[in-house]
Design an enzyme around this catalytic site. Structure first.
Site, PDB file in Angstrom:
ATOM      1  N   ARG A 149      17.465  75.852  -6.237  1.00 27.72           N
ATOM      2  CA  ARG A 149      17.669  75.315  -4.878  1.00 27.72           C
ATOM      3  C   ARG A 149      17.428  73.809  -4.844  1.00 27.72           C
ATOM      4  O   ARG A 149      18.181  73.061  -4.240  1.00 27.72           O
ATOM      5  CB  ARG A 149      16.693  75.992  -3.902  1.00 27.72           C
ATOM      6  CG  ARG A 149      17.311  77.130  -3.166  1.00 27.72           C
ATOM      7  CD  ARG A 149      16.574  77.433  -1.883  1.00 27.72           C
ATOM      8  NE  ARG A 149      15.158  77.076  -1.879  1.00 27.72           N
ATOM      9  CZ  ARG A 149      14.231  77.753  -1.238  1.00 27.72           C
ATOM     10  NH1 ARG A 149      14.548  78.820  -0.572  1.00 27.72           N
ATOM     11  NH2 ARG A 149      12.986  77.365  -1.246  1.00 27.72           N
ATOM     12  N   ARG A 174      -3.134  82.726   3.268  1.00 28.98           N
ATOM     13  CA  ARG A 174      -2.595  82.392   1.962  1.00 28.98           C
ATOM     14  C   ARG A 174      -3.638  82.500   0.845  1.00 28.98           C
ATOM     15  O   ARG A 174      -3.309  82.290  -0.320  1.00 28.98           O
ATOM     16  CB  ARG A 174      -2.103  80.960   2.013  1.00 28.98           C
ATOM     17  CG  ARG A 174      -0.638  80.798   1.596  1.00 28.98           C
ATOM     18  CD  ARG A 174      -0.313  79.371   1.862  1.00 28.98           C
ATOM     19  NE  ARG A 174       0.886  78.835   1.350  1.00 28.98           N
ATOM     20  CZ  ARG A 174       1.968  78.595   2.094  1.00 28.98           C
ATOM     21  NH1 ARG A 174       2.037  78.986   3.340  1.00 28.98           N
ATOM     22  NH2 ARG A 174       2.997  77.977   1.567  1.00 28.98           N
ATOM     23  N   ARG A 177       3.693  74.898  -5.967  1.00 26.84           N
ATOM     24  CA  ARG A 177       3.545  75.913  -4.910  1.00 26.84           C
ATOM     25  C   ARG A 177       3.560  77.324  -5.495  1.00 26.84           C
ATOM     26  O   ARG A 177       2.804  78.191  -5.070  1.00 26.84           O
ATOM     27  CB  ARG A 177       4.641  75.760  -3.847  1.00 26.84           C
ATOM     28  CG  ARG A 177       4.392  74.636  -2.867  1.00 26.84           C
ATOM     29  CD  ARG A 177       4.934  74.947  -1.476  1.00 26.84           C
ATOM     30  NE  ARG A 177       6.365  75.178  -1.465  1.00 26.84           N
ATOM     31  CZ  ARG A 177       7.283  74.235  -1.271  1.00 26.84           C
ATOM     32  NH1 ARG A 177       6.905  72.984  -1.067  1.00 26.84           N
ATOM     33  NH2 ARG A 177       8.555  74.529  -1.270  1.00 26.84           N
ATOM     34  N   ARG A 186      13.442  69.019   2.931  1.00 28.94           N
ATOM     35  CA  ARG A 186      11.998  68.910   3.164  1.00 28.94           C
ATOM     36  C   ARG A 186      11.394  67.928   2.177  1.00 28.94           C
ATOM     37  O   ARG A 186      11.709  67.964   0.995  1.00 28.94           O
ATOM     38  CB  ARG A 186      11.352  70.288   2.959  1.00 28.94           C
ATOM     39  CG  ARG A 186      11.677  71.236   4.075  1.00 28.94           C
ATOM     40  CD  ARG A 186      11.303  72.663   3.725  1.00 28.94           C
ATOM     41  NE  ARG A 186      10.028  72.791   3.037  1.00 28.94           N
ATOM     42  CZ  ARG A 186       9.423  73.957   2.864  1.00 28.94           C
ATOM     43  NH1 ARG A 186       9.936  75.062   3.351  1.00 28.94           N
ATOM     44  NH2 ARG A 186       8.285  74.014   2.218  1.00 28.94           N
ATOM     45  N   LYS A 200      11.308  84.966   2.579  1.00 24.72           N
ATOM     46  CA  LYS A 200      10.404  85.236   3.700  1.00 24.72           C
ATOM     47  C   LYS A 200      10.913  84.601   5.004  1.00 24.72           C
ATOM     48  O   LYS A 200      10.912  85.259   6.047  1.00 24.72           O
ATOM     49  CB  LYS A 200       9.044  84.656   3.318  1.00 24.72           C
ATOM     50  CG  LYS A 200       7.882  85.088   4.133  1.00 24.72           C
ATOM     51  CD  LYS A 200       6.584  84.830   3.382  1.00 24.72           C
ATOM     52  CE  LYS A 200       6.421  83.439   2.823  1.00 24.72           C
ATOM     53  NZ  LYS A 200       6.096  82.406   3.808  1.00 24.72           N
TER      54      LYS A 200
HETATM   55  P1  AMP Z   1       5.395  76.673   3.629  1.00 23.96           P
HETATM   56  O1  AMP Z   1       6.494  76.168   4.503  1.00 23.96           O
HETATM   57  O2  AMP Z   1       4.760  77.920   4.157  1.00 23.96           O
HETATM   58  O3  AMP Z   1       5.808  76.785   2.189  1.00 23.96           O
HETATM   59  O4  AMP Z   1       4.235  75.563   3.678  1.00 23.96           O
HETATM   60  C1  AMP Z   1       4.469  74.233   3.256  1.00 23.96           C
HETATM   61  C2  AMP Z   1       3.134  73.583   2.899  1.00 23.96           C
HETATM   62  O5  AMP Z   1       2.270  73.580   4.030  1.00 23.96           O
HETATM   63  C3  AMP Z   1       2.350  74.280   1.811  1.00 23.96           C
HETATM   64  O6  AMP Z   1       2.769  73.885   0.511  1.00 23.96           O
HETATM   65  C4  AMP Z   1       0.914  73.841   2.122  1.00 23.96           C
HETATM   66  O7  AMP Z   1       0.689  72.505   1.706  1.00 23.96           O
HETATM   67  C5  AMP Z   1       0.920  73.832   3.648  1.00 23.96           C
HETATM   68  N1  AMP Z   1       0.508  75.159   4.190  1.00 23.96           N
HETATM   69  C6  AMP Z   1       1.269  76.023   4.916  1.00 23.96           C
HETATM   70  N2  AMP Z   1       0.568  77.129   5.234  1.00 23.96           N
HETATM   71  C7  AMP Z   1      -0.664  76.966   4.701  1.00 23.96           C
HETATM   72  C8  AMP Z   1      -1.839  77.766   4.659  1.00 23.96           C
HETATM   73  N3  AMP Z   1      -1.893  78.977   5.239  1.00 23.96           N
HETATM   74  N4  AMP Z   1      -2.913  77.259   4.019  1.00 23.96           N
HETATM   75  C9  AMP Z   1      -2.896  76.049   3.440  1.00 23.96           C
HETATM   76  N5  AMP Z   1      -1.824  75.256   3.417  1.00 23.96           N
HETATM   77  C10 AMP Z   1      -0.710  75.695   4.042  1.00 23.96           C
END
Ligand code: AMP
Length: 195
Positions: free
Chosen positions: A127, A88, A150, A139, A13
């Site tokens: 990864r 999400r 996740r 990260r 993505k």
């Molecule tokens: P990502 O980079 O999109 O994988 O986001 C990293 C982390 O940020 C996720 O594992 C969540 O803890 C938090 N996060 C990001 N976007 C959301 C969302 N829309 N709702 C809730 N938590 C989020």
């Protein structure tokens, strides 16, 4: 152009998002990136999000919805945007629909990069292992445990939301198991674009 990009962790993505924002000249609104920046800056929002992120859990909906609402009214987001990582879950999708109605900014496409959960797990764990071997974990929320969590959250919370969106006229299904250039080409065939 207003795009919403869906896909699990490790679905490619982020890569496709970076191509799309360049191609269309639109801001990339990634909730994960905003939260990581807030954390790095040690803001109140960053502190609030920290524990959830490190566990691979979702940050509470209201926190995220307010954060996106604030971002969407900034000047650069008035001509278009790409939303990545939001919504999400079902409550967030309902909040987004309301928000967009209020600011009169309907989206053009809902793009779903479909990669089976088992493949996401394999990709993500590989990864994480590679990064650990080279001791270059980028990260703080990229440990194998967090990644598995996740993927689990994606299956439990995000897939049911996507299931609802599948019948939406603006929904576009993309096979995310293809190679990066093939996915890019498939997206272009569906929504247009040159390069
Ligand atoms: P990502 O980079 O999109 O994988 O986001 C990293 C982390 O940020 C996720 O594992 C969540 O803890 C938090 N996060 C990001 N976007 C959301 C969302 N829309 N709702 C809730 N938590 C989020």
């Amino acid at each position: 152009m207003r795009l919403i990009l869906f896909g699990g962790p490790g679905s490619g993505k982020g890569t496709q998002a970076s191509f799309l924002v360049k191609e269309w000249g639109i801001p990339h609104i990634s909730t994960g990136d905003i939260l990581r920046k807030e954390r790095a800056q040690g803001t109140e929002l960053g502190k609030q999000a920290q524990t959830y992120m490190d566990q691979g859990a979702l940050v509470p909906d209201q926190v995220i919805v307010n954060m996106v609402a604030n971002r969407m009214v900034e000047a650069d987001a008035q001509q278009g945007w790409l939303l990545d990582g939001f919504p999400r879950n079902v409550p967030q999708s309902l909040a987004l629909e309301k928000m967009l109605e209020k600011i009169r900014q309907p989206y053009n496409y809902l793009l779903f990069l479909d990669v089976p959960a088992a493949t996401l797990q394999d990709r993500a764990l590989n990864r994480a292992k590679e990064a650990a071997a080279q001791s270059e974990q980028k990260r703080s929320d990229d440990t194998p445990e967090t990644i598995l969590k996740r993927v689990h959250v994606y299956e439990q919370e995000t897939l049911p939301m996507i299931e609802i969106y599948k019948s939406h006229p603006k929904f576009v299904h993309i096979d995310g198991t293809l190679s990066i250039p093939e996915v890019t080409a498939a997206i272009q065939r569906q929504i247009g674009g040159e390069s």
